[in-house]
Design an enzyme around this catalytic site. Sequence first.
Site, mmCIF file in Angstrom:
data_model
loop_
_atom_site.group_PDB
_atom_site.id
_atom_site.type_symbol
_atom_site.label_atom_id
_atom_site.label_comp_id
_atom_site.label_asym_id
_atom_site.label_seq_id
_atom_site.Cartn_x
_atom_site.Cartn_y
_atom_site.Cartn_z
ATOM 1 N N ASP A 1 1.427 -1.300 -0.025
ATOM 2 C CA ASP A 1 -0.323 0.111 0.382
ATOM 3 C C ASP A 1 1.063 1.038 -0.074
ATOM 4 O O ASP A 1 1.984 1.337 -0.567
ATOM 5 C CB ASP A 1 -1.278 0.103 1.005
ATOM 6 C CG ASP A 1 -2.610 0.663 0.799
ATOM 7 O OD1 ASP A 1 -2.280 2.237 0.945
ATOM 8 O OD2 ASP A 1 -3.628 0.037 0.856
ATOM 9 N N SER B 1 -11.028 -1.508 -1.374
ATOM 10 C CA SER B 1 -10.235 -1.027 -0.747
ATOM 11 C C SER B 1 -9.917 -1.676 1.224
ATOM 12 O O SER B 1 -9.141 -2.262 1.788
ATOM 13 C CB SER B 1 -9.034 -0.105 -0.423
ATOM 14 O OG SER B 1 -8.373 0.075 -1.919
ATOM 15 N N HIS C 1 -4.006 5.398 3.566
ATOM 16 C CA HIS C 1 -4.261 4.220 2.894
ATOM 17 C C HIS C 1 -3.886 3.362 2.802
ATOM 18 O O HIS C 1 -4.343 2.100 4.153
ATOM 19 C CB HIS C 1 -4.065 4.607 1.017
ATOM 20 C CG HIS C 1 -5.157 3.586 0.692
ATOM 21 N ND1 HIS C 1 -5.232 2.344 0.167
ATOM 22 C CD2 HIS C 1 -6.391 3.833 -0.121
ATOM 23 C CE1 HIS C 1 -6.211 1.798 -0.200
ATOM 24 N NE2 HIS C 1 -7.023 1.977 -0.132
#
Length: 768
Positions: free
Chosen positions: A132, A545, A212
């Site tokens: 990520d 996600s 994220h």
Amino acid sequence: MLLRLLQILLLIFPLTQSSADNHGTPKTYIIRVDTSSKPSLFPTHRHWYTAEFTHPSAILHTYDTVFHGFSALLTPPALAAIRRHPSVLTAFEDRRRHLHTTRSPQFLGLHNQRGLWSESDYGSDVIIGVFDTGIWPERRSFSDRNLGPVPRRWRGTCHTGVKFSASICNRKIIGARFFLKGHEAAVQIGDVAVSGINETIEFKSPRDADGHGTHTASTAAGRYVYRASMEGYAAGIAKGVAPKARLAIYKVCWKDAGCFDSDILAAFDAAANDGVDVISISIGGSDGISSPYYLDPIAIGSYGAVSRGIFVASSAGNDGPNGMSVTNLAPWITTVGAGTIDRNFPADVILKDGRKFSGVSLYAGKPLKGKMYQLIYPGQFGLLSASLCLENSLDPNLVRGKIVICDRGSSPRVEKGLVVKKAGGVGMILANGASSGEGLVGDAHLIPTCAVGFSDGVRIKAYLASNPKAKATIKFRGTVVGTKPAPVVASFSGRGPNGQNPEILKPDLIAPGVNILAAWTEAVGPTGLDSDNRKAEFNILSGTSMACPHVSGAAALLKSAHPDWSPAVIRSAMMTTASVVDNSMNPMIDEESKKAGNPYDYGAGHLNLDLAMDPGLVYDLTNDDYVSFLCAIQYGPKTIEVITRSRVNCPMKKPMPENLNYPSIAAVFARGGRSSSQMFFRMVTNVGEANAVYRVSVDPPKGVIVSVKPRKLVFSEINTRLGYYVNVTVDGKNLAAGDSGVVFGSLTWVDGKRMVRSPILVTQLDPF
């Protein structure tokens, strides 16, 4: 002597130039090489590559674990020369990919001191590799308090870099790497879609500038954190699915720049060598576009990982509700779609005429306190950019002091609110377009904002059109728990059918992916906008996600409870116990249509870990099974070797792709044909109890005859295997498939305690 041999080879195989002055603009390519062809005089493959294939300065990464070969910056003539080399199996261009951007553990059926959390010791000592944007390691979610020593099998490292030293890693974050060469090469060749690393907002290290990666890592394996919330929303105890699992961070995505295949493949190579047990990768293509497996580095890297016993979970993409929008389709990957949980953040648009329209919001600033403000819809003046509230599209003289109606799309939702704020607007109604339908997600807006569905947006605009002085206000109702129905398939979640091989159902299942609370970076505010100066320890995000790390954490728990289970067995346990009903005990619905969903929407169903710990029967798969599948879809030996790293010979009698021992059954027939049938074979392994007897129950798709032989399976011992046949018969002229061309049913093995369910789908395709 070796030096002299190298000099001779350089005369025979002159180094391929990669500079732009050698006939054309260079690009980054990934080269798959037959590793067994390496001459013995070269001590390493890299020595071989730099001697025979290209200049050392051109090589970005060398791969030697999940993939054999290298990536390099090459001009067209250089690429052509490399492709002619007898040891090269294939070469493909580096591509940019994108991220598929608490209460959810309880919603999955996890409970303190009992069940899977207790049996697995909360995932203790299982290592999850997260691909990520990095991590913000100081968050409480990543504390190593009361964790035991780092597992002895761990072979990874902690990269140093900007604001990140090796000492930052601990017994929770046991490794952290970053991969940047593919991105830097794209900048070097002048890719207009890629900008260089802005070191004022990004870190050349594993530290997370985007948020994220921190969010997904803590969703999978965050520790217990008390008094957690996002500015008061979702207040309570935050925790990941596997709170005691260890984290290995692989930063492959960069703020505002995406993620490059060459870097992702290098991360797979490193993770497999490091010793991870699970890989979580919330990354994929956009617009639901998928590539053949031999040209897809995520598929290739995942195969190498799975072949080593590493479970790989990936997101299904956010291009739903369109059909065939699911991504990450390889049958060795567990592909995860998104659903809602029983928690919502409601807000209401209240019109001056008394009508109220319900929406969602995570706005936490000063409320409007019931005051009515004039409405304006910039789209009524005919400018598309203004209707979407794009940057510099709004006239302050028109919107100042008003609530602005903005259409969703073309720019980030939170960015529209910033545009309205800069133009002097006091609030925003964010209206879904027809393509977004009724699906809603909350955002931490900078101004009072309520997101509403398409139909309510139309009604609000109609009210304004009929009354130019129309007024409204927005009321925020905080956090509501226990909402029904839940789960609901998120409208954005990638949908089937499988665009590569319709015989394999994708997505495999869904997991919580809407309004998920998890840890956040210190580098940006909760909107992710540069102008958002708020600091938040936690944030609430939506996307597949967010669903993917729920399954990654679940896999860690199952691996901890059952160390001998293969990746295929872990997936099977999740799929065959998944739920297809909501908390009202009604069939799970699709957020977009408000009608009952189907396996194209949710795969086998919604993850239910209370049952997955003890599935009874499982469908296992080996490397040989996957090779047989690749032969069945007519990949040749060299093409298969690109994926598997080893030479294979396909049998003379071609296997059938639908006979892959998958926990779902997909029958594909030609449209308009006569009555026809297909026979499927499946093999199940008893992981429940000795002396178990299972009987089959079939819910056939409408207009389809399904027969199973034998109808009873008797297991005298644990870990024994038995096979069964499924015959699917259809009348092509009378199949009740409607316009969609597909009907759904199920097959369930029952022992009186467990229900081992597999979806059945029967689809008609136009003949080639």
